[in-house]
Design a protein around this motif. Structure first.
Motif, PDB file in Angstrom:
ATOM      1  N   SER A   7       0.844  -1.189   0.000  1.00 10.38           N
ATOM      2  CA  SER A   7       0.000   0.000   0.000  1.00 10.38           C
ATOM      3  C   SER A   7       0.885   1.247   0.000  1.00 10.38           C
ATOM      4  O   SER A   7       1.920   1.285   0.668  1.00 10.38           O
ATOM      5  CB  SER A   7      -0.885  -0.023   1.246  1.00 10.38           C
ATOM      6  OG  SER A   7      -1.770   1.055   1.256  1.00 10.38           O
ATOM      7  N   GLN A   9      -0.108   4.435   0.900  1.00  2.00           N
ATOM      8  CA  GLN A   9      -0.371   5.337   2.019  1.00  2.00           C
ATOM      9  C   GLN A   9      -1.691   4.987   2.681  1.00  2.00           C
ATOM     10  O   GLN A   9      -2.531   4.318   2.101  1.00  2.00           O
ATOM     11  CB  GLN A   9      -0.393   6.779   1.536  1.00  2.00           C
ATOM     12  CG  GLN A   9      -1.462   7.064   0.477  1.00  2.00           C
ATOM     13  CD  GLN A   9      -1.326   8.443  -0.087  1.00  2.00           C
ATOM     14  OE1 GLN A   9      -1.251   9.403   0.658  1.00  2.00           O
ATOM     15  NE2 GLN A   9      -1.282   8.558  -1.404  1.00  2.00           N
ATOM     16  N   ALA A  10      -1.867   5.462   3.888  1.00  7.69           N
ATOM     17  CA  ALA A  10      -3.140   5.299   4.580  1.00  7.69           C
ATOM     18  C   ALA A  10      -4.157   6.245   3.948  1.00  7.69           C
ATOM     19  O   ALA A  10      -3.806   7.328   3.467  1.00  7.69           O
ATOM     20  CB  ALA A  10      -2.977   5.608   6.062  1.00  7.69           C
ATOM     21  N   ASP A  33      -5.680   4.556  -2.988  1.00  6.30           N
ATOM     22  CA  ASP A  33      -4.343   4.366  -2.440  1.00  6.30           C
ATOM     23  C   ASP A  33      -3.365   5.371  -3.045  1.00  6.30           C
ATOM     24  O   ASP A  33      -2.531   5.943  -2.357  1.00  6.30           O
ATOM     25  CB  ASP A  33      -3.870   2.938  -2.710  1.00  6.30           C
ATOM     26  CG  ASP A  33      -2.541   2.619  -2.057  1.00  6.30           C
ATOM     27  OD1 ASP A  33      -2.299   3.060  -0.923  1.00  6.30           O
ATOM     28  OD2 ASP A  33      -1.746   1.911  -2.692  1.00  6.30           O
ATOM     29  N   CYS A  70      -5.835   1.017   4.741  1.00  3.83           N
ATOM     30  CA  CYS A  70      -4.807   0.695   3.751  1.00  3.83           C
ATOM     31  C   CYS A  70      -5.320  -0.392   2.813  1.00  3.83           C
ATOM     32  O   CYS A  70      -6.078  -1.271   3.222  1.00  3.83           O
ATOM     33  CB  CYS A  70      -3.532   0.202   4.435  1.00  3.83           C
ATOM     34  SG  CYS A  70      -2.766   1.467   5.477  1.00  3.83           S
TER      35      CYS A  70
END
Length: 86
Positions: A7, A9-10, A33, A70
């Motif tokens: 992933s 990024q959050a 994402d 995520c």
């Protein structure tokens, strides 16, 4: 074949801090994402049209989030343990 990836990024929730409506998705997709925003892909465009039909926007009276923050590897469904932790 299945592409496994990490992933980027959050993806936190976004919207009105005192909403009348809460929209909850399963997990971020590829576009979410990439941008770090919820519901910005194809489903997000449909959601925006549905909200507009009810005179709502994602910034006014609505908060949008996902169960997971995520994207799961290979875009698989979230595992029950991941859902419980998030």
């Amino acid at each position: 074949y299945t592409t496994l990836f990490r992933s980027q990024q959050a993806v936190p929730g976004m919207g009105d801090s005192a909403p009348d409506w809460l929209v909850v998705g399963e997990a971020p997709g590829e576009e979410e994402d990439r941008q770090g925003l919820p519901f910005v892909g194809r489903a997000g465009h449909l959601l925006d049209k549905m909200l507009a039909a009810m005179d709502l926007t994602r910034e006014h009276k609505v908060f949008i989030a996902n169960v997971l923050k995520c994207r799961p590897p290979g875009n698989r469904n979230p595992e029950p343990e991941e859902v419980a932790q998030c």
